[in-house]
Scaffold this motif. Sequence first.
Motif, PDB file in Angstrom:
ATOM      1  N   PHE A  10       0.835  -1.204   0.000  1.00  0.00           N
ATOM      2  CA  PHE A  10       0.000   0.000   0.000  1.00  0.00           C
ATOM      3  C   PHE A  10       0.871   1.255   0.000  1.00  0.00           C
ATOM      4  CE2 PHE A  10      -2.258   3.288   2.501  1.00  0.00           C
ATOM      5  CZ  PHE A  10      -3.284   3.559   1.603  1.00  0.00           C
ATOM      6  N   LEU A  11       1.928   1.238   0.797  1.00  0.00           N
ATOM      7  CA  LEU A  11       2.815   2.407   0.850  1.00  0.00           C
ATOM      8  C   LEU A  11       3.542   2.628  -0.474  1.00  0.00           C
ATOM      9  CD1 LEU A  11       4.370   2.041   4.418  1.00  0.00           C
ATOM     10  CD2 LEU A  11       2.588   3.628   3.672  1.00  0.00           C
ATOM     11  N   ARG A  12       3.944   1.532  -1.117  1.00  0.00           N
ATOM     12  CA  ARG A  12       4.656   1.639  -2.404  1.00  0.00           C
ATOM     13  C   ARG A  12       3.733   2.096  -3.529  1.00  0.00           C
ATOM     14  NH1 ARG A  12       6.816  -3.283  -0.780  1.00  0.00           N
ATOM     15  NH2 ARG A  12       5.418  -4.362  -2.190  1.00  0.00           N
ATOM     16  N   GLY A  13       2.485   1.662  -3.492  1.00  0.00           N
ATOM     17  CA  GLY A  13       1.592   1.993  -4.596  1.00  0.00           C
ATOM     18  C   GLY A  13       0.140   1.982  -4.190  1.00  0.00           C
ATOM     19  N   PRO A  14      -0.321   3.022  -3.495  1.00  0.00           N
ATOM     20  CA  PRO A  14      -1.723   3.039  -3.081  1.00  0.00           C
ATOM     21  C   PRO A  14      -2.685   2.910  -4.261  1.00  0.00           C
ATOM     22  CG  PRO A  14      -0.598   5.073  -2.406  1.00  0.00           C
ATOM     23  CD  PRO A  14       0.402   4.204  -3.082  1.00  0.00           C
ATOM     24  N   SER A  15      -2.277   3.369  -5.417  1.00  0.00           N
ATOM     25  CA  SER A  15      -3.170   3.291  -6.581  1.00  0.00           C
ATOM     26  C   SER A  15      -3.393   1.846  -7.026  1.00  0.00           C
ATOM     27  CB  SER A  15      -2.616   4.124  -7.739  1.00  0.00           C
ATOM     28  OG  SER A  15      -1.365   3.618  -8.154  1.00  0.00           O
ATOM     29  N   GLN A  16      -2.542   0.921  -6.574  1.00  0.00           N
ATOM     30  CA  GLN A  16      -2.736  -0.499  -6.884  1.00  0.00           C
ATOM     31  C   GLN A  16      -3.720  -1.153  -5.904  1.00  0.00           C
ATOM     32  OE1 GLN A  16      -1.302  -1.895  -9.626  1.00  0.00           O
ATOM     33  NE2 GLN A  16      -0.641   0.212  -9.988  1.00  0.00           N
ATOM     34  N   VAL A  17      -3.885  -0.542  -4.726  1.00  0.00           N
ATOM     35  CA  VAL A  17      -4.720  -1.127  -3.670  1.00  0.00           C
ATOM     36  C   VAL A  17      -6.107  -0.484  -3.637  1.00  0.00           C
ATOM     37  CG1 VAL A  17      -4.935  -1.442  -1.167  1.00  0.00           C
ATOM     38  CG2 VAL A  17      -2.703  -1.730  -2.275  1.00  0.00           C
ATOM     39  N   LEU A  18      -6.171   0.819  -3.756  1.00  0.00           N
ATOM     40  CA  LEU A  18      -7.429   1.546  -3.580  1.00  0.00           C
ATOM     41  C   LEU A  18      -8.555   1.130  -4.525  1.00  0.00           C
ATOM     42  CD1 LEU A  18      -6.096   5.101  -2.687  1.00  0.00           C
ATOM     43  CD2 LEU A  18      -6.970   3.322  -1.152  1.00  0.00           C
ATOM     44  N   PRO A  19      -8.290   0.739  -5.764  1.00  0.00           N
ATOM     45  CA  PRO A  19      -9.401   0.286  -6.618  1.00  0.00           C
ATOM     46  C   PRO A  19     -10.143  -0.937  -6.063  1.00  0.00           C
ATOM     47  CG  PRO A  19      -7.522   0.833  -7.974  1.00  0.00           C
ATOM     48  CD  PRO A  19      -7.055   0.877  -6.533  1.00  0.00           C
ATOM     49  N   SER A  20      -9.469  -1.710  -5.230  1.00  0.00           N
ATOM     50  CA  SER A  20     -10.121  -2.878  -4.623  1.00  0.00           C
ATOM     51  C   SER A  20     -11.279  -2.483  -3.728  1.00  0.00           C
ATOM     52  CB  SER A  20      -9.111  -3.687  -3.803  1.00  0.00           C
ATOM     53  OG  SER A  20      -8.104  -4.190  -4.651  1.00  0.00           O
ATOM     54  N   LEU A  21     -11.278  -1.243  -3.255  1.00  0.00           N
ATOM     55  CA  LEU A  21     -12.347  -0.770  -2.375  1.00  0.00           C
ATOM     56  C   LEU A  21     -13.693  -0.674  -3.082  1.00  0.00           C
ATOM     57  CD1 LEU A  21     -10.402   1.952  -0.375  1.00  0.00           C
ATOM     58  CD2 LEU A  21     -11.284  -0.220   0.510  1.00  0.00           C
ATOM     59  N   ASP A  22     -13.685  -0.721  -4.418  1.00  0.00           N
ATOM     60  CA  ASP A  22     -14.949  -0.695  -5.150  1.00  0.00           C
ATOM     61  C   ASP A  22     -15.790  -1.930  -4.853  1.00  0.00           C
ATOM     62  OD1 ASP A  22     -14.315   1.724  -6.305  1.00  0.00           O
ATOM     63  OD2 ASP A  22     -13.536   0.811  -8.156  1.00  0.00           O
ATOM     64  N   ASP A  23     -15.113  -3.069  -4.638  1.00  0.00           N
ATOM     65  CA  ASP A  23     -15.824  -4.331  -4.470  1.00  0.00           C
ATOM     66  C   ASP A  23     -15.592  -5.018  -3.131  1.00  0.00           C
ATOM     67  OD1 ASP A  23     -16.759  -4.215  -7.171  1.00  0.00           O
ATOM     68  OD2 ASP A  23     -14.746  -4.805  -7.803  1.00  0.00           O
ATOM     69  N   VAL A  30     -10.591  -3.664   2.510  1.00  0.00           N
ATOM     70  CA  VAL A  30      -9.187  -4.031   2.362  1.00  0.00           C
ATOM     71  C   VAL A  30      -8.541  -4.147   3.737  1.00  0.00           C
ATOM     72  CG1 VAL A  30      -6.940  -3.232   1.532  1.00  0.00           C
ATOM     73  CG2 VAL A  30      -8.960  -2.984   0.079  1.00  0.00           C
ATOM     74  N   ILE A  31      -7.843  -5.237   3.955  1.00  0.00           N
ATOM     75  CA  ILE A  31      -7.045  -5.400   5.162  1.00  0.00           C
ATOM     76  C   ILE A  31      -5.592  -5.158   4.780  1.00  0.00           C
ATOM     77  CG2 ILE A  31      -6.225  -7.003   6.921  1.00  0.00           C
ATOM     78  CD1 ILE A  31      -8.934  -8.375   6.775  1.00  0.00           C
ATOM     79  N   LEU A  32      -4.967  -4.227   5.484  1.00  0.00           N
ATOM     80  CA  LEU A  32      -3.545  -3.966   5.294  1.00  0.00           C
ATOM     81  C   LEU A  32      -2.804  -4.722   6.391  1.00  0.00           C
ATOM     82  CD1 LEU A  32      -3.594  -0.134   4.534  1.00  0.00           C
ATOM     83  CD2 LEU A  32      -3.527  -2.042   2.919  1.00  0.00           C
ATOM     84  N   GLU A  33      -2.063  -5.739   5.975  1.00  0.00           N
ATOM     85  CA  GLU A  33      -1.370  -6.601   6.926  1.00  0.00           C
ATOM     86  C   GLU A  33      -0.016  -6.005   7.284  1.00  0.00           C
ATOM     87  OE1 GLU A  33      -1.400 -10.185   4.628  1.00  0.00           O
ATOM     88  OE2 GLU A  33      -3.347 -10.790   5.436  1.00  0.00           O
ATOM     89  N   ARG A  34       0.201  -5.824   8.594  1.00  0.00           N
ATOM     90  CA  ARG A  34       1.465  -5.262   9.083  1.00  0.00           C
ATOM     91  C   ARG A  34       2.178  -6.310   9.921  1.00  0.00           C
ATOM     92  NH1 ARG A  34       0.163   0.547  11.473  1.00  0.00           N
ATOM     93  NH2 ARG A  34      -0.997  -0.681  12.970  1.00  0.00           N
ATOM     94  N   ARG A  35       3.473  -6.351   9.828  1.00  0.00           N
ATOM     95  CA  ARG A  35       4.247  -7.382  10.526  1.00  0.00           C
ATOM     96  C   ARG A  35       4.282  -7.190  12.035  1.00  0.00           C
ATOM     97  NH1 ARG A  35       9.651  -7.418   7.287  1.00  0.00           N
ATOM     98  NH2 ARG A  35       8.623  -5.804   6.116  1.00  0.00           N
ATOM     99  N   ASP A  36       4.556  -5.982  12.490  1.00  0.00           N
ATOM    100  CA  ASP A  36       4.780  -5.762  13.920  1.00  0.00           C
ATOM    101  C   ASP A  36       3.678  -4.959  14.600  1.00  0.00           C
ATOM    102  OD1 ASP A  36       7.170  -7.134  13.688  1.00  0.00           O
ATOM    103  OD2 ASP A  36       8.310  -5.328  13.241  1.00  0.00           O
ATOM    104  N   GLU A  37       2.597  -4.740  13.920  1.00  0.00           N
ATOM    105  CA  GLU A  37       1.486  -3.955  14.461  1.00  0.00           C
ATOM    106  C   GLU A  37       0.174  -4.654  14.097  1.00  0.00           C
ATOM    107  OE1 GLU A  37       1.725  -1.075  16.194  1.00  0.00           O
ATOM    108  OE2 GLU A  37       3.905  -0.987  16.057  1.00  0.00           O
ATOM    109  N   GLU A  38      -0.911  -4.147  14.684  1.00  0.00           N
ATOM    110  CA  GLU A  38      -2.221  -4.673  14.297  1.00  0.00           C
ATOM    111  C   GLU A  38      -2.494  -4.324  12.845  1.00  0.00           C
ATOM    112  OE1 GLU A  38      -5.867  -4.608  16.663  1.00  0.00           O
ATOM    113  OE2 GLU A  38      -4.680  -3.590  18.186  1.00  0.00           O
ATOM    114  N   ASN A  39      -3.219  -5.198  12.169  1.00  0.00           N
ATOM    115  CA  ASN A  39      -3.612  -4.923  10.787  1.00  0.00           C
ATOM    116  C   ASN A  39      -4.577  -3.749  10.755  1.00  0.00           C
ATOM    117  OD1 ASN A  39      -2.078  -7.103   9.996  1.00  0.00           O
ATOM    118  ND2 ASN A  39      -3.812  -8.489   9.857  1.00  0.00           N
ATOM    119  N   LEU A  40      -4.647  -3.100   9.608  1.00  0.00           N
ATOM    120  CA  LEU A  40      -5.566  -1.980   9.405  1.00  0.00           C
ATOM    121  C   LEU A  40      -6.631  -2.387   8.400  1.00  0.00           C
ATOM    122  CD1 LEU A  40      -2.948   0.905   9.014  1.00  0.00           C
ATOM    123  CD2 LEU A  40      -4.208   0.262  11.068  1.00  0.00           C
TER     124      LEU A  40
END
Length: 155
Positions: free
Chosen positions: A11-24, A27-37
Motif C-alpha cells: 500500500f505504501l509503495r503503490g496506493p493506486s494499486q490497492v485503492l481500486p479494490s475498495l470498489d468491491d 481491504v485489510i492492510l497486513e502489518r508485521r509488527d502492528e495490528e492490521n488496518l
Amino acid sequence: MAVQAFSYSAFLRGPSQVLPSLDDADVILERRDEENLVLMRAERFDATASGLRIAARSLAILARRDRGLAEEVLAEELPWLHWLSETERTSCVRELLADLVAGADTGLLLPFARNLASWRATAEVWSDPQLAHELQGPFPGDGPELHRPDPGGTA
C-alpha cells in the motif's frame, strides 16, 4: 461483502494499486509488527454502523420486554452460553447487551468485544469440570512466607 488483503508495504509503495479494490471489497492492510488496518468506503462503514445500532437497540428492547426470549436469541447465536450457570448466563446476557447498545451508540465496540471474549473464556473453563474444579482453589502457597515491613523501619 468480500475482503481483500494486501501487505502494508504494498500500500505504501503503490496506493493506486490497492485503492481500486475498495470498489468491491474492504481491504485489510497486513502489518508485521502492528495490528492490521482495515480500509473501507465511508458509505459501507456508515451502513454497517447504522445497522448495528438498530440491531443492538432492537435486541435491548426485546431483552427489556422478554428477557427469556432475548437469552434464547443470544444462546442460539452464542451456543457456549450453555456452559454457564443460570446466574452467570443472566449476568452475561445483561452485560453483553449493555455493552453492545453502548458500543453501537458511540462506535466504541472494543468493550463489547473484550467482554464477549472474557465471558466465552469463562464458559470454556466451565465446560471442563476438571479445569473448573482446579481453578476454584484452594491454591497451595509455593513461595517463601513474607513478613510485613516495619512501618517505622529503614529500607
